[in-house]
Design a protein around this motif. Structure first.
Motif, mmCIF file in Angstrom:
data_model
loop_
_atom_site.group_PDB
_atom_site.id
_atom_site.type_symbol
_atom_site.label_atom_id
_atom_site.label_comp_id
_atom_site.label_asym_id
_atom_site.label_seq_id
_atom_site.Cartn_x
_atom_site.Cartn_y
_atom_site.Cartn_z
ATOM 1 N N GLN A 116 -6.514 1.876 -4.280
ATOM 2 C CA GLN A 116 -5.155 2.340 -4.540
ATOM 3 C C GLN A 116 -4.397 1.362 -5.422
ATOM 4 O O GLN A 116 -3.576 1.763 -6.258
ATOM 5 N N LEU A 117 -4.678 0.071 -5.245
ATOM 6 C CA LEU A 117 -3.951 -0.945 -6.013
ATOM 7 C C LEU A 117 -4.468 -1.098 -7.435
ATOM 8 O O LEU A 117 -3.721 -1.487 -8.324
ATOM 9 N N PHE A 130 0.855 -1.190 0.000
ATOM 10 C CA PHE A 130 0.000 0.000 0.000
ATOM 11 C C PHE A 130 0.892 1.241 0.000
ATOM 12 O O PHE A 130 1.794 1.356 0.823
ATOM 13 N N PRO A 131 0.662 2.169 -0.945
ATOM 14 C CA PRO A 131 1.511 3.363 -0.996
ATOM 15 C C PRO A 131 1.289 4.235 0.234
ATOM 16 O O PRO A 131 0.160 4.521 0.618
ATOM 17 N N ALA A 155 -10.330 1.172 0.440
ATOM 18 C CA ALA A 155 -9.377 2.201 0.018
ATOM 19 C C ALA A 155 -8.083 1.568 -0.473
ATOM 20 O O ALA A 155 -7.484 2.019 -1.459
ATOM 21 N N HIS A 156 -7.663 0.502 0.191
ATOM 22 C CA HIS A 156 -6.464 -0.220 -0.222
ATOM 23 C C HIS A 156 -6.642 -0.792 -1.629
ATOM 24 O O HIS A 156 -5.755 -0.659 -2.487
ATOM 25 N N ARG A 189 -0.938 11.284 3.381
ATOM 26 C CA ARG A 189 -2.007 10.294 3.578
ATOM 27 C C ARG A 189 -2.162 9.942 5.046
ATOM 28 O O ARG A 189 -3.279 9.825 5.554
#
Length: 464
Positions: free
Chosen positions: A455-456, A3-4, A451-452, A9
């Motif tokens: 993002q991916l 995860f970035p 949310a993860h 964030r």
């Protein structure tokens, strides 16, 4: 694929968490009696869900920030202090959360301001609306706090003239001053101990327990730890006498900080002073500070005898749990010794804590900050009563001086568990409240997972 993570964030996620905590606290927090809702009401239920939703978001933000701190380009301490300020901001005007102790502080301050003996009588002696805000267990018990904190509480009472909203806000500002001292001391203590200042700030100041119980709960432990940290910093430099004075002032807020005087002595010896001179100088500074502070506060020395306050029925200290189990067994066997079980285990806990402290200092005397942190952790763990914020006594200094990353990881894991252990109203939980709390936390986990995945998704699309 990871995860970035970036600082912004983490900042936004933690801010969302404390914002939900503050919003949920408006109906589920430790509110003034006139504003309390029935736990089964829709407002209280929704507030409880919101608090645990925000709490899980905050813990997640803190964990992600920890990854960033351990990464190849960790944020500077100044950037972490900004994150702390942002996360704390929504809690400034929120109602008290996770404990009603702040009402006791205000009532005790009003008693001192009215020249009542706060060590001989509980807030019930004060009477009036303010005494009615104090949890029933503490209305008839003397204050276990030292003259320094009671003088601050009395000054705040006089300044706010007994107005509850102003008093609550003032007590939170006092706690914030303590947190600020903690945050200022951590990098300096870490550098002295050969630790990473950023990691020390992450674990010792941005810790969820600090935000939940020192900021939102306005506990006076913040003042104790702030003065203790400032005293150790002074002792590290060229001002050991000032260090002893500040550590003594911390002990005159809450007694466990007195262990810090051992660290002041050791630091003087390491700087080249003889042990005898270091002991005498520290003892003189401590005695003089105690006499002067007590005379200025006008409260007397009754706090020494008032340290033996009753243990909460909801207390889950190790020695208390063992005592209850032993008492139940003896009652089942029909023994007359059953009433002695809990006092006996409490006495054993005190002895065990003393032995642990001696062993810690014999082994870790070359590392006085770390030894002090472990000693305070032993006092909290083996004492007759424990609440989640007591863990901060040792954690604050362990964060500054932990010898390895694994120690920090284990300490952080304990923090995450303790952060979930108290309801926002500060009272015991029933089954319905536990279901609501778990639901709020589970909802936060679902949102974080979505949310993860979001993002991916772009990155997976680019590699397809």
């Amino acid at each position: 694929m990871a995860f970035p993570v970036d600082l912004r964030r983490c900042q936004i996620l933690g801010l969302a968490g404390t914002a939900f905590l503050a919003a949920g606290g408006e109906t589920a927090g430790a509110l003034p009696v006139r504003d309390l809702l029935h736990p089964a009401s829709a407002g209280a239920a929704l507030g409880l869900v919101a608090v645990y939703f925000g709490l899980v978001l905050l813990i997640a933000a803190w964990a992600l920030l920890g990854r960033l701190v351990r990464g190849p380009r960790p944020p500077a301490p100044r950037a972490l202090l900004l994150v702390l300020a942002v996360w704390a901001a929504p809690l400034l005007l929120a109602p008290p959360l996770f404990s009603r102790d702040v009402y006791s502080y205000l009532a005790q301050g009003a008693m001192v301001d009215a020249h009542m003996d706060v060590y001989a009588h509980g807030p019930a002696q004060l009477g009036g609306p303010l005494a009615g805000e104090v949890a029933p267990l503490w209305r008839h018990t003397g204050a276990p706090y030292g003259p320094v904190f009671l003088a601050v509480a009395a000054a705040l009472s006089a300044l706010t003239r007994g107005e509850l909203p102003a008093g609550l806000f003032g007590m939170r500002l006092v706690a914030l001053a303590g947190v600020a001292l903690m945050a200022a001391a951590l990098p300096r203590l870490a550098r002295h101990s050969g630790a990473d200042p950023a990691a020390a700030l992450w674990l010792g100041a941005l810790n969820p327990l600090v935000l939940l119980h020192l900021v939102a709960g306005a506990h006076n432990d913040a003042v104790m730890l702030g003065l203790l940290g400032a005293g150790l910093v002074a002792a590290l430099g060229r001002w050991p006498f000032l260090g002893a004075v500040l550590v003594t002032l911390a002990a005159l807020v809450k007694a466990p900080a007195a262990l810090g005087l051992a660290a002041v002595v050791v630091l003087q010896v390491r700087a080249g002073r003889s042990t005898a001179k270091a002991l005498v100088a520290t003892a003189v500074a401590a005695a003089g500070t105690t006499v002067a502070a007590t005379a200025a506060a006008g409260t007397g020395y009754g706090w020494i005898g008032a340290l033996n306050t009753p243990v909460s029925p909801q207390n889950w200290a190790l020695t208390t749990l063992l005592g209850r189990a032993t008492r139940a067994l003896l009652e089942h066997l029909g023994s007359d010794l059953a009433p002695l079980a809990i006092p006996a285990w409490h006495a054993l806990g005190v002895v065990a804590a003393g032995a642990a402290i001696v062993l810690i200092w014999l082994r870790l005397r070359p590392r006085p900050v770390y030894a002090l942190g472990l000693s305070l952790a032993a006092v909290a763990a083996l004492g007759p009563a424990i609440r989640p914020w007591y863990a901060l006594w040792g954690l604050f200094l362990i964060a500054a001086a932990a010898p390895s990353t694994s120690v920090r990881h284990r300490t952080a894991a304990v923090t995450g568990v303790l952060a979930l252990c108290v309801l926002p109203g500060g009272g015991p939980a029933d089954t319905g409240q536990l279901v609501l709390a778990v639901s709020g936390g589970a909802l936060a986990v679902v949102v974080l997972w979505q949310a993860h995945q979001a993002q991916l998704a772009p990155a997976l699309g680019n590699t397809a």
